[in-house]
Design an enzyme around this catalytic site. Structure first.
Site, PDB file in Angstrom:
ATOM      1  CE1 TYR A   1      -4.083   2.243   0.715  1.00 46.44           C
ATOM      2  CE2 TYR A   1      -2.282   3.188   2.212  1.00 46.44           C
ATOM      3  CZ  TYR A   1      -3.619   3.364   1.546  1.00 46.44           C
ATOM      4  OH  TYR A   1      -4.381   4.513   1.497  1.00 46.44           O
TER       5      TYR A   1
ATOM      6  CE  LYS B   1      -2.846   5.075  -1.820  1.00 41.29           C
ATOM      7  NZ  LYS B   1      -3.840   5.301  -2.623  1.00 41.29           N
TER       8      LYS B   1
HETATM    9  P1  NDP Z   1     -13.012   5.202  -2.169  1.00 40.14           P
HETATM   10  O1  NDP Z   1     -12.750   3.639  -2.045  1.00 40.14           O
HETATM   11  O2  NDP Z   1     -14.438   5.727  -1.264  1.00 40.14           O
HETATM   12  O3  NDP Z   1     -13.631   5.565  -3.627  1.00 40.14           O
HETATM   13  C1  NDP Z   1     -12.615   5.339  -4.517  1.00 40.14           C
HETATM   14  C2  NDP Z   1     -12.749   5.943  -6.107  1.00 40.14           C
HETATM   15  O4  NDP Z   1     -12.092   5.192  -7.049  1.00 40.14           O
HETATM   16  C3  NDP Z   1     -14.301   5.770  -6.306  1.00 40.14           C
HETATM   17  O5  NDP Z   1     -14.874   6.668  -7.198  1.00 40.14           O
HETATM   18  C4  NDP Z   1     -14.162   4.485  -7.328  1.00 40.14           C
HETATM   19  O6  NDP Z   1     -15.409   4.320  -8.240  1.00 40.14           O
HETATM   20  C5  NDP Z   1     -12.908   4.398  -7.931  1.00 40.14           C
HETATM   21  N1  NDP Z   1     -12.428   3.235  -8.350  1.00 40.14           N
HETATM   22  C6  NDP Z   1     -12.071   2.208  -7.584  1.00 40.14           C
HETATM   23  N2  NDP Z   1     -11.822   1.117  -8.336  1.00 40.14           N
HETATM   24  C7  NDP Z   1     -11.642   1.592  -9.781  1.00 40.14           C
HETATM   25  C8  NDP Z   1     -11.630   0.849 -11.041  1.00 40.14           C
HETATM   26  N3  NDP Z   1     -11.107  -0.319 -11.032  1.00 40.14           N
HETATM   27  N4  NDP Z   1     -11.721   1.580 -12.021  1.00 40.14           N
HETATM   28  C9  NDP Z   1     -12.216   2.879 -12.112  1.00 40.14           C
HETATM   29  N5  NDP Z   1     -12.309   3.618 -10.909  1.00 40.14           N
HETATM   30  C10 NDP Z   1     -12.255   2.963  -9.662  1.00 40.14           C
HETATM   31  O7  NDP Z   1     -11.740   6.205  -1.641  1.00 40.14           O
HETATM   32  P2  NDP Z   1     -11.789   7.191  -0.450  1.00 40.14           P
HETATM   33  O8  NDP Z   1     -12.400   8.489  -0.772  1.00 40.14           O
HETATM   34  O9  NDP Z   1     -12.030   6.199   0.839  1.00 40.14           O
HETATM   35  O10 NDP Z   1      -9.836   7.234  -0.858  1.00 40.14           O
HETATM   36  C11 NDP Z   1      -9.454   8.069  -1.649  1.00 40.14           C
HETATM   37  C12 NDP Z   1      -7.934   7.839  -1.644  1.00 40.14           C
HETATM   38  O11 NDP Z   1      -7.722   8.133  -0.218  1.00 40.14           O
HETATM   39  C13 NDP Z   1      -7.383   6.389  -2.153  1.00 40.14           C
HETATM   40  O12 NDP Z   1      -6.426   6.330  -2.767  1.00 40.14           O
HETATM   41  C14 NDP Z   1      -7.106   6.090  -0.485  1.00 40.14           C
HETATM   42  O13 NDP Z   1      -6.105   4.937  -0.734  1.00 40.14           O
HETATM   43  C15 NDP Z   1      -6.659   7.062   0.017  1.00 40.14           C
HETATM   44  N6  NDP Z   1      -6.606   6.899   1.422  1.00 40.14           N
HETATM   45  C16 NDP Z   1      -7.535   6.345   2.170  1.00 40.14           C
HETATM   46  C17 NDP Z   1      -7.483   6.180   3.635  1.00 40.14           C
HETATM   47  C18 NDP Z   1      -8.439   5.759   4.345  1.00 40.14           C
HETATM   48  O14 NDP Z   1      -8.669   5.636   5.738  1.00 40.14           O
HETATM   49  N7  NDP Z   1      -9.434   4.936   3.624  1.00 40.14           N
HETATM   50  C19 NDP Z   1      -6.087   6.897   4.491  1.00 40.14           C
HETATM   51  C20 NDP Z   1      -5.482   7.816   3.515  1.00 40.14           C
HETATM   52  C21 NDP Z   1      -5.663   7.788   2.001  1.00 40.14           C
HETATM   53  P3  NDP Z   1     -16.610   3.373  -8.373  1.00 40.14           P
HETATM   54  O15 NDP Z   1     -17.596   4.288  -7.109  1.00 40.14           O
HETATM   55  O16 NDP Z   1     -16.897   3.124  -9.535  1.00 40.14           O
HETATM   56  O17 NDP Z   1     -16.042   2.156  -7.519  1.00 40.14           O
END
Ligand code: NDP
Length: 223
Positions: A127, A131
């Protein structure tokens, strides 16, 4: 339509992404919000345009990126959902490809990337390594300004079940009152919009790439 900023969002249906779209939509500095998405989100309005793409064939959808002056990547998946290769494909390759298209088109002056606390390209953890790799790829692309956000654990009411995240959120909501290890998704979304409209933080000025850690995000995103 008035002369305002045209924004482009990748991952606009995610937890941060949907709040970012809301913030952009209510801020009159932005006249157009382009959502690059793999599925219909039914968010289209007179300012929001959904553009459906196949992320595996982004080169065939360059037209969808036209006009973007600022772009935001909130894209991401999990290893549990996509497997290790699928995770890298989304969190590194899709984002790098989109950023390269924006660079080639030439109208994007500010690219925002949601990364993560602890991102490090030589980490032993997939992960954090992924990143770190996407941070490096985007940083070296030659875009005029890049803002990399490194939030800690996101606090949100996620519809999707992620038991470990839920457990961490319960603990952190109770004890992390100084927001050292957690942050509300609203705060991240607000910080991204504020940072677009404000000058660079003084200590980050002078560089085309700025890294905003959890405290920087809090400073920008709290009302
Ligand atoms: P979400 O998982 O809620 O949303 C992810 C987005 O990416 C959605 O719009 C989804 O689309 C899209 N997506 C996922 N897979 C695909 C695919 N195969 N093809 C096209 N689109 C895709 O993300 P978060 O808001 O939770 O997180 C945003 C960022 O922050 C991420 O990069 C995460 O790693 C990072 N982050 C998260 C933390 C946490 O605590 N969760 C902490 C720090 C950073 P769809 O709706 O169509 O699935």
């Amino acid at each position: 339509m008035s002369d305002g900023i045209t924004a482009l969002v990748l991952g606009g249906s995610g937890e941060i992404g949907k709040l970012l779209v809301k913030e952009l939509n209510r801020n009159l500095n932005f006249s157009r919000i382009i959502l690059i998405t793999r599925r219909n989100l039914n968010m289209s309005s007179n300012r929001i345009e959904e553009r459906l793409v196949d992320f595996e064939k982004l080169d065939e959808y360059k037209e969808a990126f036209q006009g973007a002056e600022v772009a935001y990547s909130c894209l991401g998946t999990t290893r549990a959902k996509a497997g290790p290769q699928g995770f890298v494909r989304v969190d590194r390759d899709y984002i790098a490809h989109a950023a390269q298209i924006l660079k080639d088109i030439g109208c994007c002056r500010h690219f925002h990337l949601v990364s993560s606390q602890g991102a490090k390209k030589d980490s032993n953890f997939l992960y954090l390594k992924t990143k770190g790799e996407i941070e490096e790829l985007v940083s070296n692309m030659g875009l005029p300004r890049i803002s990399i956000y490194r939030p800690s654990v996101l606090l949100c009411d996620r519809e999707e079940t992620r038991p470990l995240e839920k457990f961490s959120q319960v603990i952190l909501r109770g004890f992390d009152w100084r927001n050292k290890w957690s942050i509300e998704t609203e705060t991240v979304a607000r910080a991204m919009v504020c940072n677009t409209l404000e000058e660079q933080l003084p200590e980050k000025a002078g560089s085309s790439v700025e890294i905003l850690d959890n405290m920087d995000i809090l400073r920008l995103g709290i009302d």
